[in-house]
Design an enzyme around this catalytic site. Sequence first.
Site, mmCIF file in Angstrom:
data_model
loop_
_atom_site.group_PDB
_atom_site.id
_atom_site.type_symbol
_atom_site.label_atom_id
_atom_site.label_comp_id
_atom_site.label_asym_id
_atom_site.label_seq_id
_atom_site.Cartn_x
_atom_site.Cartn_y
_atom_site.Cartn_z
ATOM 1 N N ASP A 1 73.767 48.099 42.218
ATOM 2 C CA ASP A 1 73.276 49.146 40.921
ATOM 3 C C ASP A 1 74.261 49.772 40.568
ATOM 4 O OD1 ASP A 1 70.926 50.392 39.373
ATOM 5 O OD2 ASP A 1 71.649 51.923 40.169
ATOM 6 N N GLU B 1 71.014 42.685 42.255
ATOM 7 C CA GLU B 1 72.153 43.878 42.372
ATOM 8 C C GLU B 1 72.636 43.771 43.672
ATOM 9 O OE1 GLU B 1 69.549 47.109 39.604
ATOM 10 O OE2 GLU B 1 69.457 47.020 41.841
#
Length: 228
Positions: A49, A121
């Site tokens: 992320d 992610e």
Amino acid sequence: MKLSADLRVFEGRLGHSFCNPELLVQSVTHASISSATRPDNQRLEFLGDRVLGLVMAEALLTADKAAAEGLLAPRFNAMVRKETCADVAREIGLGDVLKLGRSEMMSGGRRKEALLGDALEAVIAAVYLDGGFDAARALITRLWKGRIATVKEDARDPKTALQEWAQARGMTPPKYSEQARSGPDHQPVFTVAVRLDNEETETASAGTKRAAEQAAARALLTRLEQET
């Protein structure tokens, strides 16, 4: 460690050959099937992320050197939000190679938006740890290239845009309420209504409550702008 045939094919779609294949395996391993000897992808998701955010901020600055922060911020949010990550995950067939527990598989885990976004992610983090920042940047730039090039001038999400429309007219923020839920547990359909202080309202349906709220806000905002 040797990769399974499906992961070798997926590795090819990513365009990154892993020096440490265990990173790729971990990135596609959901918590529902993890164990002491099989770590899940949650820690990688946390890292990915942040890597995605840095690369995307850099890419948006490069794509529009004159844009102010007020325009860049909503564009950034549009690029990194879970729905976008899930769309990218679908495009590369990430759901097909996820390692899921039986219960998650039975509930349609390979199609779940949050699960797909989180896994993408994690894959980004795996590439970053295996090949460094340049490898992660190359991956993200390739996967998001079309989206970066076509991001809207005003990329605010519909809920934010509707709230700003209402507040500019002295109203309280829009109110959202779930009207119905149908379909099986693994593929639900949510119907949500949005209402303003002036009694203007719209409803919309989607596969997640958040998506239904966004669709309702978009429908109401479009109608209000057409009427003014």
